[in-house]
Design a protein around this motif. Structure first.
Motif: not given
Length: 426
Positions: A237-241
């Motif tokens: 959800r945090r766009d860390w992937f």
């Protein structure tokens, strides 16, 4: 305390190589049986209604021929006898939940000396002109599928809170039960439905395949799987992937080392049965699977082996990439006089922490060696230039805390540099 395992196993097409009911119908080929079979598979009629109709096509006078054929053609799936031996040694309860019929189920199972109370199957009546099937285990109010032999009601008699419920099966008759299980061993139709519905499953061909997984005691690391899933969903959800980047792991066993790690090439914004797999201290899967562990699994293994960490988390963000590039020539980036340093258990007023930065070698073994060379028990993280960060801790919670603290520090440092640059231009 982990939940205790209990196993429920289908009979036709699972313990036996072929579905005995279908084999009987194919051999004697009563008029109209194929249409009824298709109606069952398409779920146009219930299993109880369909099986009852199938056997009502056969005359009771054919009892001897039908029984003899069923016994002659039945073959036991390889590994079943050893499977039972291991379960008995480990005191794991095992129940057969079969939509099959007593006249062939009982004699086929007789050599295995199973407790009669652990075998659930339907019964037969040959007293009328055509074979009649009796249903001693009908659906309860919890099930409206009209199963005939209600596998869901049997599974529901065991508490999800206290029991880790395992289902082994192959067909449409096992689907409702599989939806309730904590873990499914599946093949054939059931395997495809498990994939489609996102059920937690392992594919199998033999009972040896099932034993490989059971020997890892999946009920003991189910909670860790769920915690790692929560972390993955949060970071996604945090766009860390971005893309399919990043990898996460959690140690399930110390000696010998085993850990859950993200499978290679998966979209981490989605949650599936194939998100993680269990690997050993050689970064190899602990059981037969088509999945491949993350390409960087050896880095996780190195951190576990050298530092005794409990969880390792690796993500790619804009700020960790920028900082890793800006400070690479200094071999690391230092932080001091920032409150969030306390996340690393540094409480002194002048405490500081230096996060090492290593070159991003394309050769994974060489990259692993580089990471190993800078690991420091006092610093739970390492940056890889223009790549991302590895952070770890004694648990998933602690590793997540460290990762979030590092990301805060990186973003703060970069924004301060930008502000400083803007001020210099004013």
């Amino acid at each position: 305390m982990h939940r205790k395992p209990v196993i429920f196993c289908d009979f036709d097409g699972t313990i036996t190589l072929r579905d005995n009911i279908i084999a009987i119908m194919k051999h004697f080929s009563p008029l109209g049986w194929e249409e009824i079979k298709d109606q069952i598979l398409d779920q146009d009629i219930s299993i109880r209604e369909g099986v009852g109709k199938l056997f009502s096509l056969l005359p009771s006078s054919a009892r001897k021929e039908v029984t003899e054929f069923a016994l002659q053609q039945a073959e036991i799936r390889p590994g079943f006898e050893m499977f039972l031996t291991i379960l008995k040694q480990d005191e794991i309860p095992f129940y057969i939940v079969s939509g099959g019929i007593d006249f062939f189920v009982d004699p086929i199972l007789e050599p295995f000396n199973l407790e009669q109370a652990h075998v659930f199957r339907n019964e037969s009546d040959f007293s009328k002109e055509f074979i009649q099937i009796l249903w001693p285990h009908p659906c309860t109010e919890d099930c409206d599928v009209d199963c005939g032999l209600c596998k869901t009601s049997i599974i529901n008699s065991y508490s999800k809170k206290n029991d880790f419920r395992i289902m082994i099966g192959d067909s449409v008759t096992d689907l409702a039960a599989a939806k309730l299980a904590d873990l499914v061993f599946a093949r054939g139709y059931l395997l495809e439905k498990c994939k489609e519905l996102g059920l937690r499953y392992h594919a199998y061909d033999t009972f040896d395949d099932i034993l490989q997984v059971l020997k890892t005691r999946p009920w003991e690391y189910q909670q860790l799987w769920e915690e790692l899933t929560e972390a993955k969903e949060l970071f996604a959800r945090r766009d860390w992937f971005p893309g399919t980047s990043g990898n996460l792991s959690v140690r399930t066993k110390c000696d010998p080392l085993q850990f859950l790690v993200t499978a290679s090439g998966k979209d981490k914004s989605k949650t599936t049965n194939e998100d993680f797999l269990l690997v050993n201290d050689q970064s190899q899967s602990c059981y037969v699977t088509d999945l491949k562990p993350s390409a960087e699994t050896s880095i996780h293994e190195a951190i576990y082996s050298k530092l005794g960490a409990g969880s390792v988390l690796h993500v790619h963000t804009i700020y960790n990439n920028l900082i890793s590039d800006l400070y690479f020539e200094q071999n690391g980036v230092e932080f001091q006089h920032i409150e969030l340093i306390k996340a690393f258990n540094l409480w002194d007023e002048d405490a500081e922490i230096k996060v090492p930065i290593v070159h991003n070698y394309a050769n994974i073994p060489k990259l692993t060696e580089e990471v190993l060379s800078v690991l420091d028990v006092r610093v739970p993280g390492v940056l890889i230039r223009n790549h991302g960060i590895y952070a770890w801790g004694k648990s998933i919670f602690e590793a997540k805390k460290h990762l979030e603290a590092f990301e805060f520090l990186f973003e703060l440092r970069y924004k301060r540099l930008v502000i400083s640059q803007v001020k210099s231009l004013i």
